[in-house]
Design an enzyme around this catalytic site. Structure first.
Site, PDB file in Angstrom:
ATOM      1  CG  LEU A  44      -1.805  -1.239   1.372  1.00  0.00           C
ATOM      2  CD1 LEU A  44      -2.712  -1.092   2.572  1.00  0.00           C
ATOM      3  CD2 LEU A  44      -2.616  -1.504   0.109  1.00  0.00           C
TER       4      LEU A  44
ATOM      5  CG  HIS B 287      -3.544   1.496  -1.798  1.00  0.00           C
ATOM      6  ND1 HIS B 287      -2.207   1.366  -2.110  1.00  0.00           N
ATOM      7  CD2 HIS B 287      -4.220   0.757  -2.713  1.00  0.00           C
ATOM      8  CE1 HIS B 287      -2.093   0.585  -3.172  1.00  0.00           C
ATOM      9  NE2 HIS B 287      -3.284   0.204  -3.562  1.00  0.00           N
TER      10      HIS B 287
ATOM     11  CG  MET C 193       1.445   8.009  -5.227  1.00  0.00           C
ATOM     12  SD  MET C 193       1.187   8.044  -3.448  1.00  0.00           S
ATOM     13  CE  MET C 193       2.372   9.307  -3.013  1.00  0.00           C
TER      14      MET C 193
END
Length: 294
Positions: free
Chosen positions: A32, A36, A184
């Site tokens: 993560l 997230h 990301m």
């Protein structure tokens, strides 16, 4: 008391009786990052109980893709989710999700299965639609949260929820970006330092496409495609897969610009394949993503 982790469907369902509603759900494949956690923050703000899943779904990977090397760090993920305020995590094994004798799959059809990622990654959206259907059935959320970076996945899931009459709301939130514009992604961890610098070419190409939208003669979408391709051609470490302008719901390519429209790009930086997009909304406003949330 700490975050609750459930490894089996039966254990998760036994716990559900004690959950207060509404229930927000953030599905993930693990490893993560702040993108997230942005989804988690939104889920926390809008729901009484927040559930995340960590499941590296094998059915959405092709035979020559990166399933075996996909990054994993479960302790980090659980600590990250606990700090963000997630109440429960569903972390099943492959055998829990696809037991021996498993044979039922959800197959997206129509234009969404005929363009861009669906063509480049055969079977990918079949795996996505199947696992998300299973997760929605298991977790039974009121709200589910996804990021705009995976725009075609979002379109597939919107159709899935609509066509199968699923009793939940799908929330699509802006792409979270690094300070230099790179979207990301867990796959960014594959990049070495030179590749990491080169990877900003995707967002730079999208910005060039965005600028070209207002200047395109007679609304010619090919002028926007050309502007994006030109930027990628100037980066030696990048190999363009596609730079396209399409309908954000059907993913059919556009010949003439109109709203809404999606600027979509995919490229390999070294051996790492990355995707990104900018969305021109029906209102005429752009959704290009945000910097890292605090």
């Amino acid at each position: 008391m700490g975050i609750k982790v459930y490894e089996t469907i039966s254990a998760l369902r036994a716990a559900q009786a004690g959950w207060a509603g509404p229930i927000g759900f953030v599905p993930t494949m693990g490893y993560l990052h702040a993108g997230h956690i942005s989804l988690v923050h939104h889920a926390r703000a809008e729901n009484e109980t927040v559930v995340a899943s960590i499941f590296l779904n094998p059915t959405q990977f092709g035979p020559d893709e990166d399933l075996s090397k996909y990054p994993r760090d479960l302790p980090h993920d659980l600590a990250f989710l606990e700090e963000a305020g997630v109440h429960a995590v569903f972390g099943p094994t492959v055998e829990q999700m696809y037991p021996p004798g498993y044979f039922t799959y959800v197959e997206p059809m129509g234009t969404l299965a005929e363009h861009l990622e669906a063509v480049r990654r055969p079977g990918h959206f079949r795996g996505v639609a199947t696992v998300v259907t299973k997760l929605f059935n298991i977790v039974a959320p009121d709200n589910a949260y996804f990021g705009q970076k995976d725009a075609q996945q979002v379109a597939v899931l919107r159709a899935l929820v609509r066509d199968l009459n699923m009793p939940l709301a799908l929330h699509v939130l802006p792409t979270i970006r690094e300070a230099d514009g790179l979207a990301m992604s867990s796959r960014n961890s594959y990049l070495n330092l030179r590749e990491r610098a080169a990877a900003t070419v995707l967002s730079r190409a999208l910005r060039a496409g965005q600028a070209a939208v207002s200047d395109a003669p007679d609304g010619d979408a090919n002028a926007v495609r050309a502007a994006m391709r030109e930027v990628v051609a100037g980066e030696p470490l990048a190999t363009l897969d596609y730079a396209d302008v399409c309908d954000p719901d059907t993913f059919e390519p556009l010949a003439t610009l109109r709203t809404p429209a999606l600027l979509a790009i995919a490229a390999r930086i070294g051996h790492t394949r990355l995707i990104d997009n900018f969305l021109l909304k029906a209102s005429g406003e752009w959704e290009t993503g945000h910097g890292v949330e605090s």
